[in-house]
Design an enzyme around this catalytic site. Structure first.
Site, mmCIF file in Angstrom:
data_model
loop_
_atom_site.group_PDB
_atom_site.id
_atom_site.type_symbol
_atom_site.label_atom_id
_atom_site.label_comp_id
_atom_site.label_asym_id
_atom_site.label_seq_id
_atom_site.Cartn_x
_atom_site.Cartn_y
_atom_site.Cartn_z
ATOM 1 N N TRP A 323 4.230 -19.811 26.704
ATOM 2 C CA TRP A 323 2.928 -19.591 26.049
ATOM 3 C C TRP A 323 2.170 -18.461 26.731
ATOM 4 O O TRP A 323 1.200 -17.935 26.190
ATOM 5 C CB TRP A 323 2.106 -20.888 26.070
ATOM 6 C CG TRP A 323 1.635 -21.298 27.455
ATOM 7 C CD1 TRP A 323 2.389 -21.386 28.587
ATOM 8 C CD2 TRP A 323 0.313 -21.674 27.845
ATOM 9 N NE1 TRP A 323 1.634 -21.803 29.646
ATOM 10 C CE2 TRP A 323 0.356 -21.992 29.228
ATOM 11 C CE3 TRP A 323 -0.896 -21.792 27.170
ATOM 12 C CZ2 TRP A 323 -0.781 -22.413 29.936
ATOM 13 C CZ3 TRP A 323 -2.019 -22.208 27.879
ATOM 14 C CH2 TRP A 323 -1.955 -22.516 29.252
ATOM 15 N N ASP A 324 2.616 -18.070 27.918
ATOM 16 C CA ASP A 324 2.018 -16.946 28.640
ATOM 17 C C ASP A 324 1.868 -15.747 27.697
ATOM 18 O O ASP A 324 0.907 -14.989 27.778
ATOM 19 C CB ASP A 324 2.919 -16.509 29.810
ATOM 20 C CG ASP A 324 3.301 -17.645 30.762
ATOM 21 O OD1 ASP A 324 3.330 -18.800 30.316
ATOM 22 O OD2 ASP A 324 3.600 -17.366 31.937
ATOM 23 N N GLU A 465 -0.330 -28.748 34.517
ATOM 24 C CA GLU A 465 0.985 -29.406 34.536
ATOM 25 C C GLU A 465 1.105 -30.522 35.565
ATOM 26 O O GLU A 465 2.137 -31.188 35.623
ATOM 27 C CB GLU A 465 2.075 -28.352 34.785
ATOM 28 C CG GLU A 465 2.206 -27.379 33.635
ATOM 29 C CD GLU A 465 3.303 -26.348 33.858
ATOM 30 O OE1 GLU A 465 3.577 -26.012 35.012
ATOM 31 O OE2 GLU A 465 3.855 -25.874 32.849
ATOM 32 N N LYS A 578 -3.711 -28.319 38.522
ATOM 33 C CA LYS A 578 -2.910 -27.167 38.939
ATOM 34 C C LYS A 578 -3.547 -25.841 38.514
ATOM 35 O O LYS A 578 -3.556 -24.876 39.247
ATOM 36 C CB LYS A 578 -1.511 -27.285 38.308
ATOM 37 C CG LYS A 578 -0.576 -26.162 38.660
ATOM 38 C CD LYS A 578 0.799 -26.413 38.045
ATOM 39 C CE LYS A 578 1.773 -25.292 38.362
ATOM 40 N NZ LYS A 578 3.042 -25.473 37.662
ATOM 41 N N GLN A 579 -4.057 -25.817 37.269
ATOM 42 C CA GLN A 579 -4.502 -24.534 36.706
ATOM 43 C C GLN A 579 -5.572 -24.771 35.648
ATOM 44 O O GLN A 579 -5.792 -25.906 35.225
ATOM 45 C CB GLN A 579 -3.306 -23.825 36.083
ATOM 46 C CG GLN A 579 -2.719 -24.553 34.885
ATOM 47 C CD GLN A 579 -1.277 -24.167 34.614
ATOM 48 O OE1 GLN A 579 -0.375 -24.783 35.139
ATOM 49 N NE2 GLN A 579 -1.073 -23.166 33.776
HETATM 50 O O1 IFM Z 1 3.667 -21.155 31.563
HETATM 51 C C1 IFM Z 1 3.481 -21.294 32.924
HETATM 52 C C2 IFM Z 1 2.869 -22.646 33.190
HETATM 53 O O2 IFM Z 1 1.623 -22.767 32.568
HETATM 54 C C3 IFM Z 1 2.708 -22.853 34.674
HETATM 55 N N1 IFM Z 1 3.982 -22.748 35.316
HETATM 56 C C4 IFM Z 1 4.596 -21.435 35.125
HETATM 57 C C5 IFM Z 1 4.785 -21.152 33.649
HETATM 58 C C6 IFM Z 1 5.383 -19.750 33.457
HETATM 59 O O3 IFM Z 1 4.497 -18.766 33.891
#
Ligand code: IFM
Length: 752
Positions: A323-324, A465, A578-579
């Site tokens: 999805w990046d 995640e 995480k993010q």
């Molecule tokens: O898509 C990301 C995910 O959100 C976090 N782990 C790494 C992936 C690839 O960049």
């Protein structure tokens, strides 16, 4: 603008990092920023786009080719190199203006003589099959040297060998290899042609090894140019014939001419970027570098691939597209190079079949896009994606099964592309079907709770995640709602503007029954609202998780590399994420939330965010800039922008190499500068410019495309000048702060 990014001195510890930092690429292949004497131990690699292979021992990954630039110097039969000799001076760098890697190294021989090696190399944009190098050796004293250059068949692979056969070839001046992949017997050829440009030597050829025996006088230089070409059977009818022709043409053209074409091609790319900052050279260079890296991995030549999560800097993350692409990389291309944005989105359109298969595999209808998409839209993500550091056992992860937001991200990406470029042709070329099928997937996934009269999304993993299998992740629910809304808008557009096409897709997809259900989903999906403190709960029950500081969480770590997320990681039952998740939602759907909510959520979630993914800091910066929290935004921008410059990321997870470049952060960096600080947003009927510049940015200027308008915005604390070009007299609607204004072709000025 300082175009050169350079490191002085040699540091063994930084070999892997520099391999990523100084990488070059052209979307067809990436070549790591390694030195010519390096082999697979130093992670030298030429990573191809589009061809993946499974050697039956783990996971599919992209192909690394034999290394066509391998070159070694010998003195008295011993290697003379940064790895073996005394180093007197060493510089390695990247010239962003030409996408060229360079090195200059002065070494001392065992008997105290100086030898200087210089090299320049680039992945040609003019002919994407070409990797070009010039290499020279200068002796300060009289000496006999041997130089060997060839194609290294010792290939660095993360997950095993990928070639069933490698055949030696030589015809005329070109020698090389024809390789066949294990899984699909794809044929890929690599050829080399070497041309001496200075000095004399005795030349011997042995298969692909070319040896120069030199007898150099004091101050004498020996130099050669090397043209390496790669061709695969997906784009060359006869790969070997093609690479022979590419090598010969390149040699006829010569290094200098190829380099000036290369500089011109990069200049064109930077012109379409048109970004300048007065008052911050450091940020400017980091933003240009991000642009350079992202563009180096972009498919300019095909719509059959997207951009892997580590670009073309290696095989990490299985070379897959996440999805990046839609959320982090697409905006920059849609505004600066729409043709590439279209390629990226058409990749999804071509792979709808894979998304159908995945939905069926899990018992759903519609399109469930792969979490880690490979060339035919198959999911490269395994069910056991991680290994428990304590037990050595594989851990069941749910990235593949439960990050259902991927289908919403794809629909959002196509719609964003249309909103920015106004190019609705993509909807007629399959984009509408993709969006409709994503909505259908969610219609089959969502659970209707009769007692609450609402749809809920149960058992999902959001952007964060660390918390897998949660209910009603705010980001996911809102994005699903948006997917349903987008579907309705697309169908409305087709019904009005292209009734035949509307009829066709409705019939083809058997959508008559689906449509009212999608409408109902748009109306009744549960969208979590801010609580009494203005905070949106990340998922149902998140507030009940242990609330502790990141330091406290870290103090519980037993092994430095232990995984903090599901199923049993330390963060799982805590509020540490995480993010960016809710913050991502507030950034993407900015108009749905008040400034107060954005500010409160930023302040709440940031201390609870580990930024364990490179996708995080840019989004915190973006939201902070949008709400005018410029100091917050600036420090997070610099973290994102300098990630690949400073290498502040893990190179290894246990024995597994996970380094490389970070295209999502690179795209996110552009988003912060232009959409955050510059306040640019394309909306249905015009653009918004709502700048919030850091105090030391005396002026910010950037170029962007909105539909048929090509604009250069230049802003300072007093106002915005907007230079507009278009083949129309229709003025462009521009919202500045709260005022709705218009801009005509030519120069416009809006006071702030
Ligand atoms: O898509 C990301 C995910 O959100 C976090 N782990 C790494 C992936 C690839 O960049």
């Amino acid at each position: 603008m300082q175009w050169r990014i350079e490191e002085k001195g040699f540091n063994q510890e930084k070999i892997e990092f520099f391999g990523s930092k100084f990488s070059v690429g052209n979307g067809y292949f990436g070549y790591r920023g390694t030195l010519q004497e390096y082999g697979k131990e130093q992670l030298a690699a030429c990573t191809l786009s589009e061809i993946f292979d499974d050697n039956g021992n783990g996971w599919r990954e992209p192909i690394n080719m034999p290394n066509g630039l391998l070159t070694k110097v010998y003195y008295r039969n011993k290697p003379l190199s940064v790895l073996d000799s005394k180093i007197l001076e060493h510089t390695q760098g990247l010239d962003l203006s030409a996408g060229k890697q360079y090195r200059q190294t002065t070494l001392e021989t065992e008997d105290g003589k100086k030898v200087t090696i210089e090299a320049n190399q680039f992945a040609s944009i003019d002919n994407i099959h070409l990797l070009v190098m010039e290499y020279s050796v200068k002796a300060e004293a009289a000496m006999e040297l041997t130089i060997q250059t060839g194609i290294d068949e010792e290939i660095w692979n993360i997950n095993g060998n990928h070639f069933a056969s490698i055949e030696q070839k030589a015809e005329g001046a070109v020698s090389g290899l024809v390789c066949k992949t294990l899984q699909d017997s794809k044929e890929i050829a690599i050829g080399q042609l070497v041309k001496i440009t200075k000095g004399n030597g005795t030349v011997t050829n042995d298969d692909t090894d070319i040896t120069f025996a030199l007898s150099l006088q004091p101050g004498e230089t020996f130099a050669f140019e090397k043209y390496v070409a790669i061709g695969k059977d997906t784009d060359c009818e006869n790969p070997w014939e093609s690479v022979m022709a590419f090598c010969s043409e390149a040699s006829d053209t010569g290094f200098e001419t190829l380099l000036s074409k290369q500089s011109a091609a990069w200049k064109k790319r930077y012109d379409s970027f048109g970004l300048s900052i007065e008052g911050d050279e450091e940020a400017l260079q980091a933003i240009y570098y991000s642009y350079y890296l992202l563009y180096s991995s972009a498919p300019t030549h095909t719509d059959k691939v997207a951009i892997p999560a580590r670009g073309l800097s290696g095989q990490v993350y299985k070379g897959a597209y996440f999805w990046d692409t839609e959320i982090y990389m697409l905006p920059m291309f849609a505004y600066c190079a729409p043709e590439i944005a279209k390629n990226l989105m058409m990749y999804r359109v071509h792979n709808l079949e894979g998304a159908y298969e995945k939905a069926q595999e899990y018992g759903y209808r519609g399109a469930f896009f792969p979490w880690e998409s490979q060339e035919k839209g198959q999911d490269g993500c395994t069910h056991y994606n991680l290994t428990d550091i304590f037990t050595g056992r594989k851990m069941r992860t749910y990235f593949r099964d439960k990050q259902v937001h991927i289908s919403a991200d794809v629909a959002y990406g196509i719609w964003k592309y249309v909103t920015i470029t106004k190019d609705k042709s993509i909807l007629l070329e399959g984009g509408a079907e993709v969006i409709m099928e994503c909505a259908r997937f969610f219609n089959s996934y969502a659970y209707f709770k009769k007692d609450k009269d609402r749809f809920e999304l149960l058992d999902v993993t959001g952007a964060d995640e660390y918390h897998e299998r949660v209910n009603n992740d705010a980001y996911t629910n809102y994005m699903v709602w948006l997917t349903a809304k987008i579907t309705l808008e697309v169908l409305d557009f087709l019904a009005k503007e292209h009734p035949d096409h509307y009829q066709k897709v409705m019939e083809k997809l058997d959508y008559e029954k689906e449509l009212p259900e999608v409408k109902e989903m748009a109306e009744k999906i549960y969208l979590s609202k801010p609580n009494q403190d203005g905070i949106i709960e990340q998922f149902s029950g998140y507030f009940k998780e242990e609330d502790l500081s990141i330091e406290e969480l870290y103090s519980r770590i037993i092994e430095p590399n232990e995984y903090l997320g599901s199923p049993v990681g330390l963060a799982v039952n805590t509020q540490i994420i995480k993010q960016a998740d809710v913050i991502l939602l507030l950034s993407l759907l900015s108009e749905e939330f008040s400034e107060d909510v954005k500010e409160k959520n930023w302040a709440y979630y940031e201390p609870r965010t580990e930024h364990g993914s490179s996708l995080s800091t840019c989004i915190y910066a973006l939201l902070a800039a949008k709400i005018g929290k410029v100091d917050w935004a600036y420090q997070f921008l610099m973290k994102a922008a300098k990630l690949d410059l400073l290498g502040n990321y893990k190179q290894y997870l246990g024995p597994l190499y996970i380094g490389g470049t970070h295209p999502a952060a690179n795209g996110g960096t552009w988003m912060v500068a232009v959409q955050g600080f510059g306040g640019l947003e394309a909306v249905e009927d015009g653009i918004v410019l709502n700048p919030h510049l850091p105090e030391h940015w005396k002026q910010l200027s950037f170029r962007f495309v909105y539909g048929e308008y090509i604009c250069q915005a230049c802003m300072d604390s007093k106002g915005i000048s907007l230079q507009v070009e278009a083949d129309t007299d229709a003025p462009l609607r521009v919202k500045v702060r709260d005022q709705v204004l218009t801009a005509k072709v030519g120069e416009n000025y809006f006071a702030l």
